[in-house]
Design an enzyme around this catalytic site. Structure first.
Site, PDB file in Angstrom:
ATOM      1  N   GLY A 192      12.531 -37.027  -0.554  1.00 50.01           N
ATOM      2  CA  GLY A 192      12.238 -37.987  -1.643  1.00 50.01           C
ATOM      3  C   GLY A 192      11.011 -38.788  -1.249  1.00 50.01           C
ATOM      4  N   GLU A 243      10.130 -31.397  -1.553  1.00 47.44           N
ATOM      5  CA  GLU A 243      10.534 -31.895  -2.870  1.00 47.44           C
ATOM      6  C   GLU A 243      11.164 -33.283  -2.844  1.00 47.44           C
ATOM      7  OE1 GLU A 243      13.050 -30.403  -6.756  1.00 47.44           O
ATOM      8  OE2 GLU A 243      12.277 -28.898  -5.370  1.00 47.44           O
ATOM      9  N   LEU A 300      19.358 -27.537  -4.723  1.00 48.32           N
ATOM     10  CA  LEU A 300      18.083 -27.002  -4.227  1.00 48.32           C
ATOM     11  C   LEU A 300      17.994 -25.488  -4.398  1.00 48.32           C
ATOM     12  CD1 LEU A 300      17.601 -29.117  -0.959  1.00 48.32           C
ATOM     13  CD2 LEU A 300      16.836 -29.632  -3.286  1.00 48.32           C
ATOM     14  N   GLU A 324       0.823  -1.211   0.000  1.00 44.01           N
ATOM     15  CA  GLU A 324       0.000   0.000   0.000  1.00 44.01           C
ATOM     16  C   GLU A 324       0.856   1.261   0.000  1.00 44.01           C
ATOM     17  OE1 GLU A 324      -2.204  -2.915   2.838  1.00 44.01           O
ATOM     18  OE2 GLU A 324      -0.180  -2.628   2.033  1.00 44.01           O
TER      19      GLU A 324
END
Length: 379
Positions: A314, A312, A221, A69
């Site tokens: 495993g 992400e 990453l 704003e």
């Protein structure tokens, strides 16, 4: 800052629903520019319009300040007087590290505020709207609320539940495999899908993997899209026994990209000190049967300001988040090619535990190169 000397409020411009929707869509698009870079604050967008003409636009700046704003009002200058402010989240009304946005709105002479969502932050929670209305400013809410709820899902989740919004990313072959036997890394999807994943990383505050992924893949990453390395998220590793080798890419670049390791309470203090000397932050949370308490991990991340977490890898970590009902969104990239033998996309679970979960619904599907992306959201 006192608003006692604020100028007399001009009359708001006549409402035009079509124009309102157009300007709110712009505010939402502007807000998305900040995704992944404004935590702990939400990525808000704002537009100031006078007589149907855009006179100022803004979005939350990196680190969360200045707010959208005040950025839009600064650009509008004197033209803001009598105008309409479109904003994707309720303007703040409390004194934090910066003065309240409501004071700036009143001081600028804005006549009308159109806002998508009430801010669930208990320090705001409708008080921003009330303060503006008390000064005679017309306030309308709800326009673009569904899209704003998605954009601000991390902020809302952190305020209401004390944890980040969790996006689970999976890549699976046509026969629901995530890798070769022996957990050998294998590129399941093509380059266009991988580029989409990097964009998703850039829009996340943090990315999380387990120690198994680190040991088998030695990942970076980071966001490797051209010119976007600096937009890489915080890297979070679950390592209950502090097994992470010092020679990994993550440890070697910890001073360049924030790297946080979560471990159990009883792991080696010496190993922790060595990691800290490399620039890694270490967090200790409760563990059971060698597995870290995921709720405690998420609470710790939220306490540090993380609002949007991308999980992400495993398969073991992915299955743990699914079993714990901690998946709020999922992005499933599917290759048209089978692997035959290999490890399942979800360790010990069929992929249908995600795709057919009563807690999630499929909301979109698209083709990316030769692969397919299906998106899910919490019901």
């Amino acid at each position: 800052m006192s608003d006692a000397a604020a100028p007399a409020k001009p009359e708001p411009a006549p409402e035009n629903p079509a124009l309102d929707r157009r300007f709110m869509q712009l505010a939402l698009a502007l807000g998305r520019r900040g995704l992944g870079r404004t935590w702990p604050n939400p990525a808000v967008g704002a537009v100031v319009v006078k007589d149907g003409v855009i006179v100022g636009r803004g979005w939350t700046q990196p680190g969360g300040r200045p707010h959208a704003e005040t950025e839009a009002l600064k650009r509008a200058g004197k033209e803001a007087k009598g105008g309409t402010l479109y904003v994707t989240l309720e303007p703040c009304s409390h004194q934090g590290k910066t003065p309240p946005c409501t004071d700036a709105i009143i001081r600028a002479g804005i006549a009308r505020v159109v806002s998508s969502l009430e801010d669930p932050n208990p320090e705001v929670a409708g008080q921003g709207y009330a303060k503006l209305r008390a000064r005679g400013i017309a306030v309308e809410t709800g326009l673009g609320a569904e899209e704003a709820a998605r954009a601000h899902a991390g902020h809302v989740r952190r305020m209401r539940e004390g944890r980040p919004q969790v996006l689970l990313k999976l890549a699976a072959s046509a026969d629901d495999k995530a890798g070769l036997p022996g957990r050998k890394p294998f590129g399941i999807t093509g380059e266009p899908a991988r580029a989409r994943v990097h964009r998703m990383r850039a829009e996340s505050d943090a990315i999380l993997v387990g120690i198994g992924t680190v040991l088998s893949d030695d990942p970076h990453l980071t966001c490797r899209l051209p010119g976007m390395l600096q937009q890489s998220p915080v890297r979070v590793i679950l390592d209950a026994r502090l097994r992470i080798p010092l020679a990994t890419s993550l440890i070697g670049t910890a001073r360049d990209t924030p790297t946080w390791v979560f471990t159990a309470p009883n792991t080696s203090a010496m190993a922790e000190d060595i990691l800290k000397a490399k620039g890694v932050e270490v967090f200790r949370v409760d563990a059971r049967d060698g597995r870290l308490d995921l709720v405690a991990v998420l609470k710790s991340l939220a306490a540090r300001g993380i609002t949007r977490l991308m999980v992400e890898g495993g398969p073991t970590v992915a299955a743990a988040f699914v079993q714990a009902d901690l998946v709020d969104e999922a992005a499933l990239f599917c290759s048209p090619n089978p692997l035959g033998q290999g490890i399942d996309a979800l360790e010990g679970l069929p992929l249908t535990a995600l795709t057919k979960s009563p807690k999630l619904k499929s909301v979109a599907s698209e083709t990316i190169g030769s692969d397919t992306l299906e998106l899910f959201e919490r019901v």
